[in-house]
Scaffold this motif. Structure first.
Motif, PDB file in Angstrom:
ATOM      1  N   ILE A 155      -1.777   3.290  -8.017  1.00  0.00           N
ATOM      2  CA  ILE A 155      -2.507   2.017  -7.952  1.00  0.00           C
ATOM      3  C   ILE A 155      -2.408   1.413  -6.551  1.00  0.00           C
ATOM      4  O   ILE A 155      -1.320   1.332  -5.981  1.00  0.00           O
ATOM      5  N   MET A 156      -3.539   0.991  -6.005  1.00  0.00           N
ATOM      6  CA  MET A 156      -3.596   0.509  -4.615  1.00  0.00           C
ATOM      7  C   MET A 156      -3.787  -1.000  -4.519  1.00  0.00           C
ATOM      8  O   MET A 156      -3.160  -1.674  -3.720  1.00  0.00           O
ATOM      9  N   ILE A 157      -4.753  -1.506  -5.283  1.00  0.00           N
ATOM     10  CA  ILE A 157      -5.034  -2.944  -5.246  1.00  0.00           C
ATOM     11  C   ILE A 157      -4.968  -3.428  -6.685  1.00  0.00           C
ATOM     12  O   ILE A 157      -5.667  -2.897  -7.553  1.00  0.00           O
ATOM     13  N   SER A 158      -4.119  -4.402  -6.932  1.00  0.00           N
ATOM     14  CA  SER A 158      -3.933  -4.891  -8.302  1.00  0.00           C
ATOM     15  C   SER A 158      -3.023  -6.107  -8.291  1.00  0.00           C
ATOM     16  O   SER A 158      -2.157  -6.221  -7.429  1.00  0.00           O
ATOM     17  N   MET A 178       0.213  -8.125  -9.624  1.00  0.00           N
ATOM     18  CA  MET A 178       1.497  -7.814 -10.245  1.00  0.00           C
ATOM     19  C   MET A 178       1.483  -8.698 -11.488  1.00  0.00           C
ATOM     20  O   MET A 178       1.337  -9.933 -11.380  1.00  0.00           O
ATOM     21  N   ALA A 179       1.654  -8.093 -12.661  1.00  0.00           N
ATOM     22  CA  ALA A 179       1.440  -8.829 -13.911  1.00  0.00           C
ATOM     23  C   ALA A 179       2.264 -10.112 -13.992  1.00  0.00           C
ATOM     24  O   ALA A 179       3.487 -10.088 -13.840  1.00  0.00           O
ATOM     25  N   GLY A 180       1.566 -11.197 -14.224  1.00  0.00           N
ATOM     26  CA  GLY A 180       2.242 -12.478 -14.410  1.00  0.00           C
ATOM     27  C   GLY A 180       2.679 -13.125 -13.106  1.00  0.00           C
ATOM     28  O   GLY A 180       3.198 -14.237 -13.109  1.00  0.00           O
ATOM     29  N   ILE A 181       2.485 -12.430 -11.996  1.00  0.00           N
ATOM     30  CA  ILE A 181       2.939 -12.953 -10.700  1.00  0.00           C
ATOM     31  C   ILE A 181       1.741 -13.348  -9.841  1.00  0.00           C
ATOM     32  O   ILE A 181       1.640 -14.474  -9.382  1.00  0.00           O
ATOM     33  N   THR A 182       0.828 -12.402  -9.650  1.00  0.00           N
ATOM     34  CA  THR A 182      -0.353 -12.684  -8.844  1.00  0.00           C
ATOM     35  C   THR A 182      -1.345 -13.459  -9.712  1.00  0.00           C
ATOM     36  O   THR A 182      -1.728 -12.967 -10.777  1.00  0.00           O
ATOM     37  N   PRO A 183      -1.772 -14.645  -9.280  1.00  0.00           N
ATOM     38  CA  PRO A 183      -2.793 -15.335 -10.079  1.00  0.00           C
ATOM     39  C   PRO A 183      -4.051 -14.466 -10.157  1.00  0.00           C
ATOM     40  O   PRO A 183      -4.491 -13.927  -9.140  1.00  0.00           O
ATOM     41  N   THR A 184      -4.572 -14.286 -11.366  1.00  0.00           N
ATOM     42  CA  THR A 184      -5.710 -13.367 -11.514  1.00  0.00           C
ATOM     43  C   THR A 184      -7.023 -14.129 -11.441  1.00  0.00           C
ATOM     44  O   THR A 184      -7.063 -15.360 -11.554  1.00  0.00           O
ATOM     45  N   LYS A 185      -8.087 -13.353 -11.250  1.00  0.00           N
ATOM     46  CA  LYS A 185      -9.431 -13.905 -11.203  1.00  0.00           C
ATOM     47  C   LYS A 185     -10.306 -12.815 -11.818  1.00  0.00           C
ATOM     48  O   LYS A 185     -10.230 -11.664 -11.359  1.00  0.00           O
ATOM     49  N   PRO A 186     -11.061 -13.131 -12.876  1.00  0.00           N
ATOM     50  CA  PRO A 186     -11.845 -12.073 -13.526  1.00  0.00           C
ATOM     51  C   PRO A 186     -12.682 -11.293 -12.519  1.00  0.00           C
ATOM     52  O   PRO A 186     -13.269 -11.905 -11.619  1.00  0.00           O
ATOM     53  N   THR A 187     -12.719 -10.000 -12.696  1.00  0.00           N
ATOM     54  CA  THR A 187     -13.479  -9.024 -11.895  1.00  0.00           C
ATOM     55  C   THR A 187     -12.855  -8.742 -10.519  1.00  0.00           C
ATOM     56  O   THR A 187     -13.391  -7.949  -9.753  1.00  0.00           O
ATOM     57  N   ALA A 209      -9.694  -7.168  -8.347  1.00  0.00           N
ATOM     58  CA  ALA A 209      -8.459  -6.377  -8.356  1.00  0.00           C
ATOM     59  C   ALA A 209      -7.374  -7.126  -7.562  1.00  0.00           C
ATOM     60  O   ALA A 209      -6.226  -6.697  -7.536  1.00  0.00           O
ATOM     61  N   THR A 210      -7.730  -8.167  -6.956  1.00  0.00           N
ATOM     62  CA  THR A 210      -6.882  -9.122  -6.200  1.00  0.00           C
ATOM     63  C   THR A 210      -6.284  -8.568  -4.896  1.00  0.00           C
ATOM     64  O   THR A 210      -7.013  -8.390  -3.950  1.00  0.00           O
ATOM     65  N   LEU A 211      -4.989  -8.243  -4.857  1.00  0.00           N
ATOM     66  CA  LEU A 211      -4.323  -7.982  -3.577  1.00  0.00           C
ATOM     67  C   LEU A 211      -3.712  -6.581  -3.507  1.00  0.00           C
ATOM     68  O   LEU A 211      -3.337  -6.013  -4.535  1.00  0.00           O
ATOM     69  N   PRO A 212      -3.572  -6.067  -2.277  1.00  0.00           N
ATOM     70  CA  PRO A 212      -2.994  -4.727  -2.134  1.00  0.00           C
ATOM     71  C   PRO A 212      -1.515  -4.692  -2.507  1.00  0.00           C
ATOM     72  O   PRO A 212      -0.801  -5.668  -2.301  1.00  0.00           O
ATOM     73  N   LEU A 213      -1.063  -3.546  -3.021  1.00  0.00           N
ATOM     74  CA  LEU A 213       0.368  -3.363  -3.271  1.00  0.00           C
ATOM     75  C   LEU A 213       1.096  -3.251  -1.937  1.00  0.00           C
ATOM     76  O   LEU A 213       0.493  -2.867  -0.932  1.00  0.00           O
ATOM     77  N   PRO A 214       2.394  -3.526  -1.915  1.00  0.00           N
ATOM     78  CA  PRO A 214       3.158  -3.282  -0.695  1.00  0.00           C
ATOM     79  C   PRO A 214       2.922  -1.851  -0.214  1.00  0.00           C
ATOM     80  O   PRO A 214       2.851  -0.922  -1.023  1.00  0.00           O
ATOM     81  N   GLY A 215       2.747  -1.700   1.074  1.00  0.00           N
ATOM     82  CA  GLY A 215       2.521  -0.374   1.642  1.00  0.00           C
ATOM     83  C   GLY A 215       1.061  -0.007   1.785  1.00  0.00           C
ATOM     84  O   GLY A 215       0.734   0.989   2.430  1.00  0.00           O
ATOM     85  N   ILE A 216       0.180  -0.811   1.213  1.00  0.00           N
ATOM     86  CA  ILE A 216      -1.254  -0.480   1.251  1.00  0.00           C
ATOM     87  C   ILE A 216      -1.963  -1.430   2.217  1.00  0.00           C
ATOM     88  O   ILE A 216      -1.900  -2.648   2.055  1.00  0.00           O
ATOM     89  N   GLN A 217      -2.640  -0.848   3.212  1.00  0.00           N
ATOM     90  CA  GLN A 217      -3.300  -1.681   4.212  1.00  0.00           C
ATOM     91  C   GLN A 217      -4.816  -1.488   4.170  1.00  0.00           C
ATOM     92  O   GLN A 217      -5.369  -0.676   4.909  1.00  0.00           O
ATOM     93  N   PRO A 218      -5.501  -2.217   3.284  1.00  0.00           N
ATOM     94  CA  PRO A 218      -6.951  -2.053   3.172  1.00  0.00           C
ATOM     95  C   PRO A 218      -7.681  -2.782   4.305  1.00  0.00           C
ATOM     96  O   PRO A 218      -7.199  -3.812   4.779  1.00  0.00           O
ATOM     97  N   ASP A 229     -10.197 -16.406  -0.952  1.00  0.00           N
ATOM     98  CA  ASP A 229      -8.737 -16.371  -1.146  1.00  0.00           C
ATOM     99  C   ASP A 229      -8.110 -15.105  -0.575  1.00  0.00           C
ATOM    100  O   ASP A 229      -6.915 -14.864  -0.751  1.00  0.00           O
ATOM    101  N   GLY A 230      -8.939 -14.261   0.039  1.00  0.00           N
ATOM    102  CA  GLY A 230      -8.409 -12.992   0.536  1.00  0.00           C
ATOM    103  C   GLY A 230      -8.271 -11.960  -0.578  1.00  0.00           C
ATOM    104  O   GLY A 230      -7.664 -10.911  -0.401  1.00  0.00           O
ATOM    105  N   TYR A 231      -8.861 -12.258  -1.737  1.00  0.00           N
ATOM    106  CA  TYR A 231      -8.811 -11.335  -2.875  1.00  0.00           C
ATOM    107  C   TYR A 231      -9.892 -10.260  -2.743  1.00  0.00           C
ATOM    108  O   TYR A 231     -11.008 -10.542  -2.301  1.00  0.00           O
ATOM    109  N   TYR A 232      -9.546  -9.052  -3.204  1.00  0.00           N
ATOM    110  CA  TYR A 232     -10.501  -7.941  -3.130  1.00  0.00           C
ATOM    111  C   TYR A 232     -11.214  -7.750  -4.462  1.00  0.00           C
ATOM    112  O   TYR A 232     -10.598  -7.788  -5.528  1.00  0.00           O
ATOM    113  N   ARG A 233     -12.523  -7.533  -4.361  1.00  0.00           N
ATOM    114  CA  ARG A 233     -13.320  -7.204  -5.538  1.00  0.00           C
ATOM    115  C   ARG A 233     -14.095  -5.923  -5.236  1.00  0.00           C
ATOM    116  O   ARG A 233     -14.846  -5.855  -4.252  1.00  0.00           O
TER     117      ARG A 233
END
Ligand code: 6R9
Length: 634
Positions: A405-408, A410-419, A421-430, A492-496
């Motif tokens: 998983i690259m962009i997602s 973290m359950a219950g931590i990252t505020p979600t927004k329908p549709t 994938a939100t933010l990159p995981l640590p180590g992922i530089q999109p 918000d810097g979120y990725y879709r």
């Protein structure tokens, strides 16, 4: 514990460290594992002349980390719960101790049959525990597994077996899928007609179907198992030794064998599993994917077992015996983390809430999706009716090639927004690139999604053809890994993820190349040429629309309906049911430019039903073709 992200601040710190000091960051994660010998160098890389090494010089066996390592602390904990297709058939469970012993036994079976480190083992099996056992047994002896989804046709199987030059094929007599019983062994027999590399076929009994066993080649799984002992010393592998090959479609005709290696894949699937799903020690985790796809590899088998989790495996389909099956299973095993595909959610939505309301679903804590963009309606239905407004949804973006998983969120931590994938995981530089290959900075922008720095579970090569790997992923934009997806970064810097920008279509979360389907259609003797595009489909996400030119001398107007059916049957035979066109339109020509290039943009618009806005058609060789296609559109 090393690696755990528990709140937004942890995430921010982990992300920052992973970018500023990637080697130190990943070395720290890798410390969690048992290495027979530690690595000499964390990372070596070159995106121009593509080459990546993680944990170089490290020696390990991944199954010692999936199994042996857990025996002391979790030997009696359930590793695998298997739920059969038919709810009346007894389920099966394996503790870590039992799974370890089954894997060792089957590793001995493989070795007794001459399989050694580096050999390729093709696995064409239903979703039964023996599939997981076989995958791990390959890893135990250093053989390279290549799992082929059991819905693929003989010809698809054959080309994969040949490309990998497999020494052995593992299969079963048949498979249960919902109300259907399928024969698998005859498909293997047909596929192997043109293969010289395969020496043996091991056959598991599942449906007791009557099958042919070829003398000298075919062996019964249970007979071989009876001869095998349950001790097997794991073979030492290098961190960069191939772990598996998994074939996936691209924009050219031939599926490519994505190769993943051992050390980096291990570290990243574990790290992403723990953090994205916020896994806790006593959770029951269920990913509904088939092990024939990357999601099953990384998040049914490796990630969960590396974390010592209880991973549920389901043999059947979401609608058998009825559309409440998923939810019944969630209640039955008190599933805490549930991971599925948007297409399944949309299909179940269509059956209505009465199939959901029968179940309690109170055990659920985290919901996940993967495979394709999730539309807002499906997201809300999942959130409200399955998660009862209390379970975070992790919309996980990744690919066969990315391994994990690259962009997602973290359950219950990252505020979600329908549709999103939100933010990159640590180590992922999109990064988002424009058509000239320049990075698009800032927020509220769109571009082609690329990754500019290596991560541990990335593709290493395409089997037998490194040049193809370089060409496909590292040549469009110099110095970047190109994903093939279009993407938006919002305020918000979120990725879709917006979907593929190449000639790949995503049907029910399955990736298919348009060229691959066209090649299949063209096998029909009356077909002169064809062009395939995707169009929006309510359940599947994208449907397959085929424009077909037939040979006028061979076909009467009255035959056209039959031809359409035959075209569909041809694709079914060549690739498998997942690639069957939803719509076939017989046309007299295709919209081509003067240089002979098909203008797919126009075909896509017509397939979408958006015919008023076809753009400039004046550069076409014969603009009148467009009018005639429009008239016949479905
Ligand atoms: C894991 C997997 C990869 C392609 C990928 C993209 C699409 C996957 C997605 C998604 C939007 C998501 N995709 N996850 N699109 N949102 N959460 O599916 O691998 O079969 O190789 O497909 O699927 O287009 O490029 P794979």
């Amino acid at each position: 514990m090393i690696g755990r992200i528990r709140n937004l601040e942890d995430y921010t710190v982990a992300y920052r460290t992973s970018v500023n000091e990637p080697e130190a960051f990943w070395a720290q994660q890798a410390e969690s594992f048992y290495w027979r010998k530690k690595w000499d160098k964390v990372l070596d890389w070159d995106f121009e002349d593509y080459n990546v090494n993680w944990f170089k010089g490290g020696k390990l066996n991944i199954t010692e980390n999936c199994l042996d390592r857990h025996l002391l602390e979790r030997g009696d904990k359930t590793a695998i719960i298997w739920e059969p297709n038919d709810p009346k058939e007894p389920n099966r469970t394996f503790t870590y101790k039992e799974l370890h012993s089954e894997v060792c036994k089957f590793a001995n079976v493989l070795q007794n049959n001459g399989v050694v480190k580096g050999d390729r083992v093709c696995i064409y099996m239903p979703m039964v525990p023996e599939l997981t056992i076989a995958v791990l047994a390959c890893a135990r002896i250093g053989a390279i597994h290549s799992v082929i989804f059991a819905g693929f046709s003989a010809s698809s199987l054959s080309s994969r077996v040949q490309d990998a030059e497999a020494k052995i094929v593992l299969t079963s007599d048949g498979a249960y899928r919902g109300a259907k019983t399928l024969d698998l062994k005859p498909i293997v027999d047909e596929a192997l007609e043109f293969s010289d590399s395969v020496e043996k076929v091991l056959v598991l009994q599942r449906t007791q179907a009557e099958i042919n066993m070829q003398e000298g080649r075919d062996l019964w799984w249970h007979e071989e198992l009876a001869k095998a002992d349950d001790q097997n010393a794991a073979v030492e592998t290098d961190s960069e030794d191939p772990l598996f090959i998994l074939y996936t479609s691209g924009s050219t005709g031939k599926p490519k064998g994505v190769v993943h290696t051992t050390g980096g894949y291990m570290v990243y699937t574990w790290y992403s599993f723990l953090n994205v799903f916020q896994y806790e020690e006593n959770d029951v985790y269920w990913c509904t994917a088939d092990i024939g796809w990357i999601t099953g590899h990384s998040y049914i088998v490796y990630g969960p077992l590396l974390a010592g989790a209880t991973s549920l495996m389901f043999e059947g389909v979401p609608t058998y015996p009825d559309a409440g099956r998923f939810w019944r299973i969630c209640d039955k095993y008190q599933v805490n983390i549930f991971y599925t595909a948007p297409t399944a959610i949309r299909a179940l939505m269509a059956y209505g809430l009465e199939h959901v309301e029968l179940y309690d679903l109170k055990s659920l804590r985290v919901l996940g999706t993967v495979g394709e963009p999730i539309n807002s309606e499906a997201w809300h239905w999942y959130h409200d009716h399955i998660g009862k407004n209390k379970c975070p949804i992790v919309d996980t973006w990744w690919q066969t090639e990315t391994g994990g998983i690259m962009i997602s969120p973290m359950a219950g931590i990252t505020p979600t927004k329908p549709t999103y994938a939100t933010l990159p995981l640590p180590g992922i530089q999109p990064v988002l690139l424009d058509s000239e290959g320049k990075e698009i900075e800032g927020k509220g922008v769109e571009g082609n999604l690329c990754i500019k720095f290596p991560w541990p579970s990335m593709i290493r090569t395409t089997y037998g053809d490194h040049e193809r790997c370089k060409q496909t992923y590292f040549s469009t934009y110099k110095g970047y890994y190109f994903t093939g997806d279009g993407c938006k970064r919002d305020e918000d810097g979120y990725y879709r993820i917006l979907g593929r920008v190449d000639d790949v279509i995503n049907v029910s979360g399955h990736r298919l190349g348009t060229a691959e389907i066209e090649n299949a259609i063209n096998l029909h003797s009356a077909v002169v040429e064809s062009a395939v595009v995707g169009y929006p489909h309510e359940i599947k996400g994208q449907g397959i629309y085929a424009y077909v030119i037939c040979d006028g001398d061979m076909v009467e107007a009255s035959d056209l309906e039959d031809i359409k059916k035959e075209v569909i049957a041809t694709v079914n035979k060549a690739i498998g049911p997942i690639a069957k066109p939803d719509k076939v339109q017989i046309v007299r020509g295709l919209p081509k430019t003067r240089s002979g290039k098909i203008m797919r943009r126009i075909l896509r618009k017509i397939a979408e039903g958006d015919t008023n806005n076809l753009g400039d058609t004046s550069t076409l060789l014969d603009p009148s073709i467009v009018e005639s296609i429009k008239e016949g559109a479905q």
